[in-house]
Design a protein around this motif. Structure first.
Motif, PDB file in Angstrom:
ATOM      1  N   GLY A 113       0.784  -1.228   0.000  1.00  0.00           N
ATOM      2  CA  GLY A 113       0.000   0.000   0.000  1.00  0.00           C
ATOM      3  C   GLY A 113       0.817   1.281   0.000  1.00  0.00           C
ATOM      4  N   PHE A 114       2.169   1.175   0.059  1.00  0.00           N
ATOM      5  CA  PHE A 114       2.965   2.403   0.028  1.00  0.00           C
ATOM      6  C   PHE A 114       2.690   3.145  -1.271  1.00  0.00           C
ATOM      7  CE2 PHE A 114       6.594   4.766  -1.573  1.00  0.00           C
ATOM      8  CZ  PHE A 114       6.697   5.723  -0.586  1.00  0.00           C
ATOM      9  N   ASP A 115       2.566   4.450  -1.157  1.00  0.00           N
ATOM     10  CA  ASP A 115       2.304   5.293  -2.320  1.00  0.00           C
ATOM     11  C   ASP A 115       3.042   6.615  -2.127  1.00  0.00           C
ATOM     12  OD1 ASP A 115       1.277   6.700  -4.475  1.00  0.00           O
ATOM     13  OD2 ASP A 115      -0.796   6.569  -3.824  1.00  0.00           O
ATOM     14  N   LEU A 116       3.900   6.948  -3.046  1.00  0.00           N
ATOM     15  CA  LEU A 116       4.649   8.199  -2.993  1.00  0.00           C
ATOM     16  C   LEU A 116       3.716   9.398  -2.857  1.00  0.00           C
ATOM     17  CD1 LEU A 116       7.277   9.886  -3.367  1.00  0.00           C
ATOM     18  CD2 LEU A 116       6.857   9.745  -5.819  1.00  0.00           C
ATOM     19  N   ASN A 117       2.525   9.294  -3.381  1.00  0.00           N
ATOM     20  CA  ASN A 117       1.595  10.430  -3.331  1.00  0.00           C
ATOM     21  C   ASN A 117       1.265  10.862  -1.908  1.00  0.00           C
ATOM     22  OD1 ASN A 117       1.281  11.039  -6.120  1.00  0.00           O
ATOM     23  ND2 ASN A 117       0.138   9.131  -6.314  1.00  0.00           N
ATOM     24  N   GLY A 118       1.353   9.973  -0.948  1.00  0.00           N
ATOM     25  CA  GLY A 118       1.143  10.360   0.449  1.00  0.00           C
ATOM     26  C   GLY A 118       2.190  11.359   0.910  1.00  0.00           C
ATOM     27  N   LEU A 119       3.444  11.121   0.541  1.00  0.00           N
ATOM     28  CA  LEU A 119       4.510  12.068   0.874  1.00  0.00           C
ATOM     29  C   LEU A 119       4.307  13.391   0.143  1.00  0.00           C
ATOM     30  CD1 LEU A 119       7.692   9.782   0.676  1.00  0.00           C
ATOM     31  CD2 LEU A 119       6.487  10.545   2.729  1.00  0.00           C
ATOM     32  N   LEU A 120       3.923  13.296  -1.112  1.00  0.00           N
ATOM     33  CA  LEU A 120       3.723  14.507  -1.905  1.00  0.00           C
ATOM     34  C   LEU A 120       2.562  15.350  -1.375  1.00  0.00           C
ATOM     35  CD1 LEU A 120       4.281  13.075  -5.487  1.00  0.00           C
ATOM     36  CD2 LEU A 120       5.917  14.280  -4.024  1.00  0.00           C
ATOM     37  N   ARG A 121       1.485  14.689  -0.987  1.00  0.00           N
ATOM     38  CA  ARG A 121       0.350  15.418  -0.413  1.00  0.00           C
ATOM     39  C   ARG A 121       0.756  16.118   0.884  1.00  0.00           C
ATOM     40  NH1 ARG A 121      -2.464  10.981  -2.280  1.00  0.00           N
ATOM     41  NH2 ARG A 121      -2.347   9.934  -0.271  1.00  0.00           N
ATOM     42  N   ALA A 122       1.522  15.434   1.712  1.00  0.00           N
ATOM     43  CA  ALA A 122       1.973  16.020   2.979  1.00  0.00           C
ATOM     44  C   ALA A 122       2.834  17.244   2.715  1.00  0.00           C
ATOM     45  CB  ALA A 122       2.731  14.993   3.811  1.00  0.00           C
ATOM     46  N   GLY A 123       3.747  17.151   1.779  1.00  0.00           N
ATOM     47  CA  GLY A 123       4.599  18.291   1.452  1.00  0.00           C
ATOM     48  C   GLY A 123       3.808  19.467   0.918  1.00  0.00           C
ATOM     49  N   ALA A 124       2.893  19.194   0.010  1.00  0.00           N
ATOM     50  CA  ALA A 124       2.076  20.267  -0.562  1.00  0.00           C
ATOM     51  C   ALA A 124       1.162  20.887   0.494  1.00  0.00           C
ATOM     52  CB  ALA A 124       1.253  19.724  -1.728  1.00  0.00           C
ATOM     53  N   GLU A 125       0.567  20.064   1.335  1.00  0.00           N
ATOM     54  CA  GLU A 125      -0.355  20.564   2.357  1.00  0.00           C
ATOM     55  C   GLU A 125       0.358  21.381   3.436  1.00  0.00           C
ATOM     56  OE1 GLU A 125      -3.376  18.824   5.748  1.00  0.00           O
ATOM     57  OE2 GLU A 125      -3.045  17.604   3.955  1.00  0.00           O
ATOM     58  N   ALA A 126       1.591  20.991   3.759  1.00  0.00           N
ATOM     59  CA  ALA A 126       2.343  21.706   4.786  1.00  0.00           C
ATOM     60  C   ALA A 126       2.728  23.110   4.333  1.00  0.00           C
ATOM     61  CB  ALA A 126       3.591  20.923   5.174  1.00  0.00           C
ATOM     62  N   ARG A 127       2.816  23.296   3.028  1.00  0.00           N
ATOM     63  CA  ARG A 127       3.180  24.604   2.459  1.00  0.00           C
ATOM     64  C   ARG A 127       4.510  25.114   3.017  1.00  0.00           C
ATOM     65  NH1 ARG A 127      -1.666  26.875  -0.083  1.00  0.00           N
ATOM     66  NH2 ARG A 127      -3.408  25.566   0.514  1.00  0.00           N
ATOM     67  N   VAL A 128       5.493  24.227   3.008  1.00  0.00           N
ATOM     68  CA  VAL A 128       6.846  24.575   3.425  1.00  0.00           C
ATOM     69  C   VAL A 128       7.784  24.117   2.303  1.00  0.00           C
ATOM     70  CG1 VAL A 128       6.301  24.309   5.880  1.00  0.00           C
ATOM     71  CG2 VAL A 128       7.282  22.387   4.634  1.00  0.00           C
ATOM     72  N   PRO A 129       8.965  24.698   2.209  1.00  0.00           N
ATOM     73  CA  PRO A 129       9.930  24.175   1.246  1.00  0.00           C
ATOM     74  C   PRO A 129      10.258  22.726   1.616  1.00  0.00           C
ATOM     75  CG  PRO A 129      10.620  26.320   2.076  1.00  0.00           C
ATOM     76  CD  PRO A 129       9.465  25.873   2.922  1.00  0.00           C
ATOM     77  N   PHE A 130      10.158  21.813   0.645  1.00  0.00           N
ATOM     78  CA  PHE A 130      10.389  20.404   0.981  1.00  0.00           C
ATOM     79  C   PHE A 130      11.066  19.640  -0.144  1.00  0.00           C
ATOM     80  CE2 PHE A 130       6.392  20.012  -1.279  1.00  0.00           C
ATOM     81  CZ  PHE A 130       6.364  18.729  -1.804  1.00  0.00           C
ATOM     82  N   SER A 131      11.716  18.564   0.270  1.00  0.00           N
ATOM     83  CA  SER A 131      12.254  17.593  -0.663  1.00  0.00           C
ATOM     84  C   SER A 131      11.508  16.284  -0.427  1.00  0.00           C
ATOM     85  CB  SER A 131      13.759  17.411  -0.459  1.00  0.00           C
ATOM     86  OG  SER A 131      14.028  16.891   0.822  1.00  0.00           O
ATOM     87  N   VAL A 132      11.614  15.400  -1.387  1.00  0.00           N
ATOM     88  CA  VAL A 132      10.950  14.109  -1.258  1.00  0.00           C
ATOM     89  C   VAL A 132      11.926  13.017  -1.667  1.00  0.00           C
ATOM     90  CG1 VAL A 132       9.910  14.158  -3.571  1.00  0.00           C
ATOM     91  CG2 VAL A 132       8.844  12.808  -1.787  1.00  0.00           C
ATOM     92  N   ALA A 133      11.912  11.938  -0.890  1.00  0.00           N
ATOM     93  CA  ALA A 133      12.760  10.782  -1.168  1.00  0.00           C
ATOM     94  C   ALA A 133      11.981   9.533  -0.795  1.00  0.00           C
ATOM     95  CB  ALA A 133      14.055  10.855  -0.360  1.00  0.00           C
ATOM     96  N   GLY A 134      11.991   8.593  -1.704  1.00  0.00           N
ATOM     97  CA  GLY A 134      11.288   7.341  -1.441  1.00  0.00           C
ATOM     98  C   GLY A 134      10.267   7.056  -2.513  1.00  0.00           C
ATOM     99  N   GLY A 135      10.705   6.503  -3.614  1.00  0.00           N
ATOM    100  CA  GLY A 135       9.782   6.190  -4.695  1.00  0.00           C
ATOM    101  C   GLY A 135       9.848   7.161  -5.859  1.00  0.00           C
TER     102      GLY A 135
END
Length: 94
Positions: free
Chosen positions: A31-53
């Motif tokens: 069930g892992f989905d990179l979109n969960g990380l992406l949604r969290a980053g976008a929702e937080a509205r902070v500068p972010f990087s993403v790693a994992g998928g």
């Protein structure tokens, strides 16, 4: 657990950048989905990087979410031709 709240907390503490990360163990879970990380980053509205998928098939989603940095480890070091994989990823970034 709550990546959005934590991202906002660390920014308030002075962090300039937040990493939304899923290790290989987390990525291997059903069930892992990179979109969960992406949604969290976008929702937080902070500068972010993403790693994992992050890979060629997901780099467009990473950009749409507003990530400032994308870490594509496994997509490169696990490729048959790592140099070509890196070139393809770089070419896909608009």
């Amino acid at each position: 657990e709550d990546k959005v709240t934590r991202a906002k907390e660390v920014r308030a503490l002075g962090a300039k950048f937040v990493e939304m990360h899923a290790g290989l163990d987390e990525q291997a879970k059903p069930g892992f989905d990179l979109n969960g990380l992406l949604r969290a980053g976008a929702e937080a509205r902070v500068p972010f990087s993403v790693a994992g998928g992050v890979k060629l098939a997901t780099i467009g989603d990473v950009q749409k979410a507003g990530a400032d940095v994308a870490v594509a480890g496994g997509a490169i070091y696990g490729a048959e031709d790592p140099a070509q994989a890196a070139k393809e990823l770089r070419a896909a970034i608009v």
